[in-house]
Design a protein around this motif. Structure first.
Motif, PDB file in Angstrom:
ATOM      1  N   GLU A   1     -26.762  16.367  20.090  1.00 48.85           N
ATOM      2  CA  GLU A   1     -28.181  16.211  19.915  1.00 48.85           C
ATOM      3  C   GLU A   1     -28.903  15.122  20.551  1.00 48.85           C
ATOM      4  OE1 GLU A   1     -30.982  16.834  16.032  1.00 48.85           O
ATOM      5  OE2 GLU A   1     -29.160  15.693  15.341  1.00 48.85           O
ATOM      6  N   SER A   2     -29.895  15.568  20.958  1.00 52.89           N
ATOM      7  CA  SER A   2     -30.631  14.366  21.789  1.00 52.89           C
ATOM      8  C   SER A   2     -32.068  13.986  21.060  1.00 52.89           C
ATOM      9  CB  SER A   2     -31.274  14.723  23.256  1.00 52.89           C
ATOM     10  OG  SER A   2     -29.799  15.290  23.905  1.00 52.89           O
ATOM     11  N   TYR A   3     -32.297  12.470  21.439  1.00 53.31           N
ATOM     12  CA  TYR A   3     -33.627  12.140  20.728  1.00 53.31           C
ATOM     13  C   TYR A   3     -34.679  11.532  21.863  1.00 53.31           C
ATOM     14  CZ  TYR A   3     -30.406  12.394  16.659  1.00 53.31           C
ATOM     15  OH  TYR A   3     -29.546  12.671  15.948  1.00 53.31           O
ATOM     16  N   ALA A   4     -35.510  11.268  21.437  1.00 53.10           N
ATOM     17  CA  ALA A   4     -36.713  10.943  22.297  1.00 53.10           C
ATOM     18  C   ALA A   4     -37.968   9.985  21.901  1.00 53.10           C
ATOM     19  CB  ALA A   4     -37.401  11.920  23.356  1.00 53.10           C
ATOM     20  N   GLN A   5     -38.240   9.297  21.941  1.00 54.32           N
ATOM     21  CA  GLN A   5     -39.661   8.419  21.528  1.00 54.32           C
ATOM     22  C   GLN A   5     -40.209   7.711  22.681  1.00 54.32           C
ATOM     23  OE1 GLN A   5     -38.244   5.651  18.694  1.00 54.32           O
ATOM     24  NE2 GLN A   5     -39.807   6.352  17.199  1.00 54.32           N
ATOM     25  N   ALA A   6     -41.641   7.682  22.564  1.00 53.79           N
ATOM     26  CA  ALA A   6     -42.754   7.339  23.587  1.00 53.79           C
ATOM     27  C   ALA A   6     -43.498   6.114  23.034  1.00 53.79           C
ATOM     28  CB  ALA A   6     -43.226   8.406  24.346  1.00 53.79           C
TER      29      ALA A   6
ATOM     30  N   CYS B   1     -35.036   8.565  26.270  1.00 55.30           N
ATOM     31  CA  CYS B   1     -34.111   9.541  25.563  1.00 55.30           C
ATOM     32  C   CYS B   1     -32.840   8.913  25.574  1.00 55.30           C
ATOM     33  CB  CYS B   1     -34.505  10.865  26.513  1.00 55.30           C
ATOM     34  SG  CYS B   1     -33.206  12.323  25.878  1.00 55.30           S
ATOM     35  N   TRP B   2     -32.519   9.208  24.186  1.00 52.49           N
ATOM     36  CA  TRP B   2     -30.834   8.831  23.850  1.00 52.49           C
ATOM     37  C   TRP B   2     -30.136   9.985  22.969  1.00 52.49           C
ATOM     38  CZ3 TRP B   2     -34.873   7.506  20.911  1.00 52.49           C
ATOM     39  CH2 TRP B   2     -35.023   7.472  19.802  1.00 52.49           C
ATOM     40  N   GLN B   3     -28.854   9.665  22.912  1.00 52.04           N
ATOM     41  CA  GLN B   3     -27.996  10.596  22.212  1.00 52.04           C
ATOM     42  C   GLN B   3     -27.460   9.865  20.700  1.00 52.04           C
ATOM     43  OE1 GLN B   3     -26.018  12.602  25.351  1.00 52.04           O
ATOM     44  NE2 GLN B   3     -27.198  14.578  25.058  1.00 52.04           N
TER      45      GLN B   3
ATOM     46  N   SER C   1     -38.158  17.534  29.899  1.00 47.31           N
ATOM     47  CA  SER C   1     -39.105  18.312  28.985  1.00 47.31           C
ATOM     48  C   SER C   1     -39.172  17.338  27.740  1.00 47.31           C
ATOM     49  CB  SER C   1     -38.644  19.881  28.626  1.00 47.31           C
ATOM     50  OG  SER C   1     -38.880  20.433  29.752  1.00 47.31           O
ATOM     51  N   LEU C   2     -38.043  17.064  27.162  1.00 46.02           N
ATOM     52  CA  LEU C   2     -38.121  16.337  25.895  1.00 46.02           C
ATOM     53  C   LEU C   2     -38.793  14.999  26.096  1.00 46.02           C
ATOM     54  CD1 LEU C   2     -37.142  16.048  23.069  1.00 46.02           C
ATOM     55  CD2 LEU C   2     -34.879  15.076  24.177  1.00 46.02           C
ATOM     56  N   LEU C   3     -38.724  14.178  27.272  1.00 46.28           N
ATOM     57  CA  LEU C   3     -39.242  13.022  27.503  1.00 46.28           C
ATOM     58  C   LEU C   3     -40.971  13.323  27.637  1.00 46.28           C
ATOM     59  CD1 LEU C   3     -37.052  11.335  30.127  1.00 46.28           C
ATOM     60  CD2 LEU C   3     -37.654  10.586  27.628  1.00 46.28           C
ATOM     61  N   GLU C   4     -41.406  14.395  28.307  1.00 45.37           N
ATOM     62  CA  GLU C   4     -42.692  14.893  28.149  1.00 45.37           C
ATOM     63  C   GLU C   4     -43.078  15.080  26.948  1.00 45.37           C
ATOM     64  OE1 GLU C   4     -45.684  18.040  30.313  1.00 45.37           O
ATOM     65  OE2 GLU C   4     -43.460  18.205  30.656  1.00 45.37           O
ATOM     66  N   LEU C   5     -42.489  15.843  26.078  1.00 45.09           N
ATOM     67  CA  LEU C   5     -42.768  16.095  24.817  1.00 45.09           C
ATOM     68  C   LEU C   5     -43.264  15.054  24.002  1.00 45.09           C
ATOM     69  CD1 LEU C   5     -40.985  19.528  24.261  1.00 45.09           C
ATOM     70  CD2 LEU C   5     -43.501  19.433  24.390  1.00 45.09           C
ATOM     71  N   ALA C   6     -42.208  13.898  23.951  1.00 49.69           N
ATOM     72  CA  ALA C   6     -42.225  12.808  23.637  1.00 49.69           C
ATOM     73  C   ALA C   6     -43.568  11.978  23.929  1.00 49.69           C
ATOM     74  CB  ALA C   6     -41.295  11.902  23.592  1.00 49.69           C
TER      75      ALA C   6
ATOM     76  N   ILE D   1     -30.228   7.858  28.009  1.00 55.88           N
ATOM     77  CA  ILE D   1     -29.652   8.928  29.072  1.00 55.88           C
ATOM     78  C   ILE D   1     -30.723   8.977  29.899  1.00 55.88           C
ATOM     79  CG2 ILE D   1     -27.972   9.908  27.548  1.00 55.88           C
ATOM     80  CD1 ILE D   1     -29.860  12.175  27.165  1.00 55.88           C
ATOM     81  N   ALA D   2     -31.960   8.635  29.809  1.00 55.15           N
ATOM     82  CA  ALA D   2     -33.100   8.875  30.601  1.00 55.15           C
ATOM     83  C   ALA D   2     -34.507   8.187  30.136  1.00 55.15           C
ATOM     84  CB  ALA D   2     -33.469  10.381  30.758  1.00 55.15           C
TER      85      ALA D   2
END
Length: 128
Positions: free
Chosen positions: A85-90, A106-108, A47-52, A115-116
């Motif tokens: 805490e996790s982070y994502a960017q696209a 996505c990384w931490q 979901s975090l990747l999709e939102l990014a 991580i994905a």
């Protein structure tokens, strides 16, 4: 903008911008997001990747009038996401006449150790 979406609020997602003006997302760890003990649920990472991806699209001025219409998303889980805490960017790879291709990661703790990763195809509204 994405952080105002109800699902993003449920996850606790907030937006940030790097020095180059690229938008990223941060998501705090929460017991409600835990899958197996000590690890984030994989669906939350997806979901975090999709939102990014959607945030990157919004950053290009797309999808303001109409909701984005995802075609598909592919997630590659590279390692377990710890309860931190996790982070994502696209980034938009291709902005075609009908379809937008977006890559995300996505990384931490280490941006260079994701991580994905994910790839998303989004249908553009007619006349966009």
């Amino acid at each position: 903008m994405i952080e105002r979406a109800p699902y993003a609020q449920l996850l606790g997602v907030c937006e940030w911008t790097d020095a180059d003006g690229n938008v990223g997302l941060a998501m705090p760890a929460s017991p409600a997001l835990e899958g197996r003990q000590g690890f984030l649920y994989g669906g939350v990472i997806g979901s975090l990747l999709e939102l990014a991806c959607l945030a990157a699209l919004a950053g290009e001025g797309e999808a303001k009038e109409e909701r984005p219409r995802p075609i598909n998303i592919t997630i590659d889980f590279l390692r377990g996401g710890l309860m931190v805490e996790s982070y994502a960017q696209a980034r938009i790879v291709r902005l075609g006449k009908r379809v937008v291709n977006v890559d995300a990661f996505c990384w931490q703790t280490d941006r260079d150790n994701p991580i994905a990763t994910g790839r998303m195809h989004i249908l553009r509204p007619p006349g966009a």
